[in-house]
Design a protein around this motif. Structure first.
Motif, PDB file in Angstrom:
ATOM      1  N   GLU A  34      -6.494 -10.248   8.363  1.00  0.00           N
ATOM      2  CA  GLU A  34      -7.526  -9.253   8.116  1.00  0.00           C
ATOM      3  C   GLU A  34      -6.919  -7.850   8.026  1.00  0.00           C
ATOM      4  N   GLY A  35      -5.947  -7.564   8.892  1.00  0.00           N
ATOM      5  CA  GLY A  35      -5.303  -6.265   8.871  1.00  0.00           C
ATOM      6  C   GLY A  35      -4.603  -5.998   7.548  1.00  0.00           C
ATOM      7  N   ILE A  36      -3.869  -6.995   7.055  1.00  0.00           N
ATOM      8  CA  ILE A  36      -3.189  -6.852   5.766  1.00  0.00           C
ATOM      9  C   ILE A  36      -4.210  -6.614   4.658  1.00  0.00           C
ATOM     10  N   TYR A  37      -5.271  -7.408   4.670  1.00  0.00           N
ATOM     11  CA  TYR A  37      -6.303  -7.258   3.639  1.00  0.00           C
ATOM     12  C   TYR A  37      -6.924  -5.870   3.669  1.00  0.00           C
ATOM     13  N   ARG A  38      -7.251  -5.384   4.846  1.00  0.00           N
ATOM     14  CA  ARG A  38      -7.887  -4.068   4.951  1.00  0.00           C
ATOM     15  C   ARG A  38      -6.972  -2.949   4.469  1.00  0.00           C
ATOM     16  N   PHE A  60       3.335 -13.648   7.025  1.00  0.00           N
ATOM     17  CA  PHE A  60       3.132 -13.118   5.679  1.00  0.00           C
ATOM     18  C   PHE A  60       4.352 -12.323   5.261  1.00  0.00           C
ATOM     19  N   VAL A  61       4.585 -12.295   3.963  1.00  0.00           N
ATOM     20  CA  VAL A  61       5.488 -11.315   3.392  1.00  0.00           C
ATOM     21  C   VAL A  61       4.620 -10.318   2.635  1.00  0.00           C
ATOM     22  N   ILE A  62       4.851  -9.037   2.882  1.00  0.00           N
ATOM     23  CA  ILE A  62       4.126  -7.953   2.226  1.00  0.00           C
ATOM     24  C   ILE A  62       5.147  -7.167   1.416  1.00  0.00           C
ATOM     25  N   VAL A  63       4.887  -7.008   0.123  1.00  0.00           N
ATOM     26  CA  VAL A  63       5.874  -6.416  -0.774  1.00  0.00           C
ATOM     27  C   VAL A  63       5.281  -5.206  -1.477  1.00  0.00           C
ATOM     28  N   SER A  64       6.082  -4.148  -1.599  1.00  0.00           N
ATOM     29  CA  SER A  64       5.640  -2.949  -2.316  1.00  0.00           C
ATOM     30  C   SER A  64       5.662  -3.199  -3.818  1.00  0.00           C
ATOM     31  N   CYS A  65       5.011  -2.311  -4.550  1.00  0.00           N
ATOM     32  CA  CYS A  65       4.972  -2.438  -6.009  1.00  0.00           C
ATOM     33  C   CYS A  65       6.233  -1.872  -6.643  1.00  0.00           C
ATOM     34  N   ALA A 197      -8.000   2.205   7.181  1.00  0.00           N
ATOM     35  CA  ALA A 197      -8.202   0.771   6.978  1.00  0.00           C
ATOM     36  C   ALA A 197      -9.121   0.145   8.019  1.00  0.00           C
ATOM     37  N   GLY A 198      -9.477   0.908   9.052  1.00  0.00           N
ATOM     38  CA  GLY A 198     -10.354   0.379  10.090  1.00  0.00           C
ATOM     39  C   GLY A 198      -9.668  -0.582  11.034  1.00  0.00           C
ATOM     40  N   LEU A 199      -8.395  -0.333  11.325  1.00  0.00           N
ATOM     41  CA  LEU A 199      -7.663  -1.186  12.263  1.00  0.00           C
ATOM     42  C   LEU A 199      -7.759  -0.623  13.673  1.00  0.00           C
TER      43      LEU A 199
END
Length: 236
Positions: A34-38, A60-65, A197-199
């Motif tokens: 949920e945190g990643i999504y927000r 998860f892997v989170i990747v920049s553009c 993000a509301g975390l």
């Protein structure tokens, strides 16, 4: 042109040992997801700052553009997520590296490509799921994670320490790694991400109390506790 984007690999600590108590394992994973999504939906949602996230088991892997000169944004995102997971009763570990990242589905066997739909491939009466992306960004971040000591840490390679601003407390540790203190400090970018993000964004004393509560409520290895507490500046 070389594709060099930062990647955060972040997963839930103790997921396997908690899985028999399904909700105790799933709730922290839900918080992470949920945190990643927000963050991607509410904070970094334009064509330049957008993020790409892919689940691998309990992480998860989170990747920049795009490639970024500094790694502050990746560090702030990781810290925001680790604090959000902590606030909901879990603990995460993260590593930040760089590399390429792209779709690889076109390289799969024709029998798979022809049948695949939305990541699923019918297999008789069963089902195969496939990973459509891969790259050195993920491989390098996981490699850092494997080199790091046991504990809830946020790590980067020591060669990247000069790309993290002094807003973040860094300390060199073993195996050519640097640990970033994710628990303490009130970095402006972290606060901005959490607010937009509301975390969950507890105060530093509250975060320290939550970490101690987690340690006292779980049967953890002494080495894990020592490393986690030492690197975050917590005394128990």
């Amino acid at each position: 042109m070389t594709d060099t984007r930062w990647a955060i690999y972040i997963d839930i600590e103790g997921f396997g040992s908690l899985y028999d108590q399904t909700m105790r394992a799933i709730l922290p994973l839900n918080a992470l997801m949920e945190g990643i999504y927000r963050i991607g939906e509410k904070k970094y949602n334009d064509d330049v700052s957008r993020l790409f996230a892919h689940q691998f088991g309990d992480g998860f892997v989170i990747v920049s553009c795009f490639e970024e000169k500094l790694l502050d944004r990746s560090a702030a995102i990781a810290i925001s997520l680790m604090r959000h997971v902590l606030a909901l009763g879990g603990i995460a570990k993260a590593s930040i590296s760089e590399g390429g990242f792209s779709g690889i589905k076109g390289c799969y066997p024709r029998a798979i490509i022809d049948k695949e739909k939305s990541g699923f491939v019918p297999m008789g009466a069963g089902l195969m799921t496939i990973i459509p992306v891969m790259g050195t960004a993920l491989i390098n971040a996981i490699g850092l994670d494997k080199r790091s000591p046991s504990g809830s840490l946020l790590i980067i390679d020591a060669t990247n320490e000069n790309r993290i601003s002094t807003d973040f407390a860094c300390r060199e540790i073993e195996n050519g790694l640097v640990s970033i203190n994710w628990l303490k400090g009130n970095q402006n970018l972290v606060s901005e991400i959490c607010d937009d993000a509301g975390l969950s964004n507890h105060s530093e004393p509250e975060r320290e109390s939550l970490l101690k509560k987690y340690i006292n409520s779980n049967n953890l290895k002494p080495k894990w506790v020592r490393t986690t507490c030492y690197e975050q500046g917590v005394f128990i």
